[in-house]
Design an enzyme around this catalytic site. Structure first.
Site, mmCIF file in Angstrom:
data_model
loop_
_atom_site.group_PDB
_atom_site.id
_atom_site.type_symbol
_atom_site.label_atom_id
_atom_site.label_comp_id
_atom_site.label_asym_id
_atom_site.label_seq_id
_atom_site.Cartn_x
_atom_site.Cartn_y
_atom_site.Cartn_z
ATOM 1 N N GLU A 180 0.869 -1.179 0.000
ATOM 2 C CA GLU A 180 0.000 0.000 0.000
ATOM 3 C C GLU A 180 0.895 1.213 0.000
ATOM 4 O O GLU A 180 1.748 1.364 0.877
ATOM 5 C CB GLU A 180 -0.856 0.026 1.266
ATOM 6 C CG GLU A 180 -2.174 -0.685 1.117
ATOM 7 C CD GLU A 180 -2.995 -0.586 2.398
ATOM 8 O OE1 GLU A 180 -3.718 -1.534 2.673
ATOM 9 O OE2 GLU A 180 -2.873 0.422 3.121
ATOM 10 N N GLU A 197 -5.715 9.653 9.880
ATOM 11 C CA GLU A 197 -4.400 9.160 10.275
ATOM 12 C C GLU A 197 -4.037 9.607 11.684
ATOM 13 O O GLU A 197 -4.338 10.719 12.099
ATOM 14 C CB GLU A 197 -3.308 9.671 9.327
ATOM 15 C CG GLU A 197 -3.602 9.537 7.851
ATOM 16 C CD GLU A 197 -3.803 8.102 7.366
ATOM 17 O OE1 GLU A 197 -3.476 7.157 8.114
ATOM 18 O OE2 GLU A 197 -4.321 7.942 6.241
#
Lengths: 277, 406
Positions: free
Chosen positions: A51, A62
């Site tokens: 990824e 995040e």
């Protein structure tokens, strides 16, 4: 139709009865040169799928680790074209390891869905994960990706109830990404006991492999999850190595540290079901 | 691109997907999606419940101090020398700005939903103070995310929030301003999905926030309608309001959208000037994109990264705008003007001297454009401008800008 490296890779791993080790790094962290080198060497270190984060100024899902990675990447002037060029360069030496781009909708929207999809497919991208694009908003992007044979990989979360499940897995391909904790990346730790049932539910609803991420930092946890799911995603723990090397002040090699952590995690995933048997 | 055509029924928006034309929507992580849908259902039920509306109206009257006056600004009218200018006095509300209209609605909704913890983001601190205020009033814990840079430049508001029992968490990620505070609030929300209610301060974010915040702020426009009919026997020729996220503006405008004779003007902050990279004019200087849960005009670079906004007024210092404004801009129902820091400062001191009202720097942006709007509606025209907040909080900033020390 272009070949689907994700389908091929998951089929091959299923035949070996092991889960995929999915390694996440942020493109351009700490700069394009170093992250290209890490990317090139991740398969040899044991990454089955990669990824690659697309940096965004406002990464709302995040935790601090990947927020800082995005800031380092943007400070190094990484652009979307650089991210795609990184993938294209990787493809010249590796035509089997799937690469999934992960990020936020605005930079993709900015370049136009059709234009972006065409460039991503040409670069050798296999899938796209867009955190802030739930199924309700995904059709225009899914249309563009379908047209070029790139998978739109959906996220399912602990809050995803049965009523939503059909919408979540509709038009998804490659695999389904189960976000194992309600939270941001790299902060809360996944609880394996809470993972087994949702993974089975998602497999049944989608007919696709299920990878688990968002709370897996250690080889022990990776091995636990590898016994339950088809893929184990580790991001923040790898990015921490980059940051640790940068902060160490010595000439310690960033690439070596990340790859050594990746190898450790990959080994744990590979041996997880062997020890079981 | 051709402008989309005006709808016949302005009240039909947003649609069921939370869309105002192409804008709005629900661009949030899957973890939050079920919560956003739950909020939508809960808000629709509350909206239709006379008991909820009755309770809200009671608090607006006895706690917030509504209705506030519609005031004829006689000396400013004479100074400008054109249309008659009225101020809608939102700065007279409890806590000194329009923000509390929305917070009162949202806290009653949060309690109705059984939520036990409130989070909010704030830029200048006005929404943070309003959130902390209603949380104190109803005894709920409150965490306010505020950019570390803003914490430094708005210390009095941080102290006020602390006095009111709220915890202020400085946000150091990004540029440390409002958009980073909003990112951090969304991270908190996604981490505490069971008990936490996210009290967004402006008419932006994922559906239903833009519509819900607009509805709670529409009390401004509804009162204006009634008050101007009493004062003048007719509707105004123009409405003017400043626009950051745009909640006081949409609350002012929305009840008049169907009245074709009422011209609508929003005023964006153009900071050091539109030609510089230091402004906050998303509509005039930005492009459509997706941030913080909605599609709307955003300040962004040539690769789709969001830019930091700049305005002397912290409340307008945001790189986006509520999606309904994006739509009103595209269909041409509202016109969006821009005002620089320097123009706002001049209007700030002018209003203080002529009317004895120290306006918030945000509101000063609207005041600065009154001569332009007055020209447009002519001598016999009537203008209503929403004075969204009082300027006590800004005296330090203004003194600095004018090179004075306090």
């Amino acid at each position: 139709m272009t070949r689907n490296r994700l389908t091929e890779r998951f089929a091959a791993l299923a035949a070996e009865d092991r889960a995929a080790f999915v390694a996440y790094i942020m493109a351009g962290d700490p700069d394009i040169g170093v992250s290209s080198e890490i990317l090139a060497k991740l398969p040899a270190a044991g990454a089955d799928i990669i990824e690659l984060g697309m940096p965004f100024s406002d990464p709302m899902a995040e935790g601090p680790t990947i927020q800082r990675a995005a800031q380092r990447s943007l400070a190094a002037k990484t652009r979307m074209a650089d991210v795609l060029a990184m993938v294209a360069a990787f493809r010249k030496q590796d035509d089997a390891t799937p690469i999934v781009l992960m990020g936020y909708l605005n930079p993709v929207l900015f370049h136009g869905f059709e234009a972006f999809a065409a460039k991503a497919a040409a670069a050798g991208v296999d899938g796209l994960i867009i955190v802030d694009c739930p199924p309700e908003e995904a059709d225009p992007l899914a249309d563009a990706l379908d047209a070029v044979g790139v998978s739109l990989i959906r996220l399912a979360a602990p809050t995803t109830d049965d009523a939503r499940l059909p919408a979540v897995v509709r038009r998804t391909s490659g695999f389904v990404y189960y976000v194992s904790v309600a939270g941001v990346t790299g902060v809360k730790e996944a609880v394996s006991a809470n993972v087994a049932q949702p993974v089975q539910r998602l497999r049944a609803a989608s007919g696709l492999p299920v990878a688990v991420g968002f709370g897996i930092r250690t080889p022990e946890k990776a091995a636990e999850v590898a016994r339950l799911a088809d893929g184990v995603v580790v991001g923040s723990a790898l990015v921490d190595e980059i940051e640790g090397a940068l902060n160490s002040g010595s000439n310690e090699n960033v690439t070596e540290r990340v790859l050594s952590k990746a190898a450790e995690l990959a080994k744990a995933v590979r041996l997880a079901r062997v020890r079981d048997a | 691109m051709n402008a989309p055509s005006k709808p016949n029924d302005w009240s039909a928006f947003p649609d069921a997907q939370g869309r105002f034309g192409d804008y709005g929507g629900r661009y949030v992580a899957e973890t939050l999606m079920p919560l956003v849908l739950e909020l939508d259902r809960a808000y629709e039920a509350a909206k239709a419940d006379p008991a909820f509306q009755g309770e809200l109206n009671g608090f607006l009257k006895h706690y917030v101090g509504r209705p506030n006056p519609l005031y004829f600004a006689e000396r400013l009218t004479a100074h400008i020398g054109g249309a008659k200018i009225y101020f809608k006095r939102e700065e007279l509300n409890h806590t000194g700005a329009h923000k509390i209209n929305n917070c009162m609605g949202q806290i009653l909704l949060a309690m109705r939903m059984g939520k036990t913890r409130i989070i909010a983001e704030t830029g200048a601190g006005q929404h943070g103070v309003a959130s902390a205020t209603v949380c104190a009033r109803f005894g709920l814990p409150c965490v306010v995310y505020m950019g570390a840079v803003d914490v430094e430049r708005q210390k009095p508001n941080v102290f006020r929030m602390n006095l009111l029992g709220a915890e202020v968490r400085p946000v150091t990620s990004g540029a440390g301003t409002l958009k980073d505070a909003m990112n951090e609030a969304m991270r908190d929300w996604v981490t505490n999905v069971e008990d936490t209610y996210y009290m967004i301060g402006t008419a932006a974010g994922p559906h239903p926030y833009p519509a819900m915040v607009r509805d709670f702020q529409s009390v401004i426009g509804l009162e204006i309608r009634q008050q101007i009919l009493e004062a003048e026997g007719r509707l105004p020729d123009a409405l003017v309001a400043c626009v950051g996220g745009g909640s006081n503006a949409i609350g002012t405008f929305h009840p008049f959208l169907a009245d074709e004779g009422v011209k609508i003007f929003g005023v964006e902050a153009s900071g050091h000037g539109l030609e510089t990279d230091k402004h906050a004019a998303s509509l005039t200087g930005g492009k459509p994109g997706v941030l913080h849960g909605n599609k709307t005009y955003l300040l962004q670079d040539d690769d789709g990264q969001i830019l930091d906004a700049h305005s002397i007024s912290a409340g307008l210092d945001y790189p986006g705008i509520g999606p309904e404004h994006s739509w009103l801009h595209d269909v041409g129902r509202a016109k969006y003007l821009t005002c620089t820091d320097a123009e706002a400062l001049e209007a700030f001191t002018l209003c203080a001297k002529l009317e004895g009202i120290i306006p918030a720097l945000e509101s000063a942006h609207a005041i600065a454009k009154l001569p332009e709007v007055a020209k447009e509606v002519g001598k016999d025209g009537i203008i209503v401008m929403t004075l969204s907040g009082r300027g006590d909080k800004d005296v330090g900033t203004v003194a600095d800008a004018l090179g004075m020390s306090i």
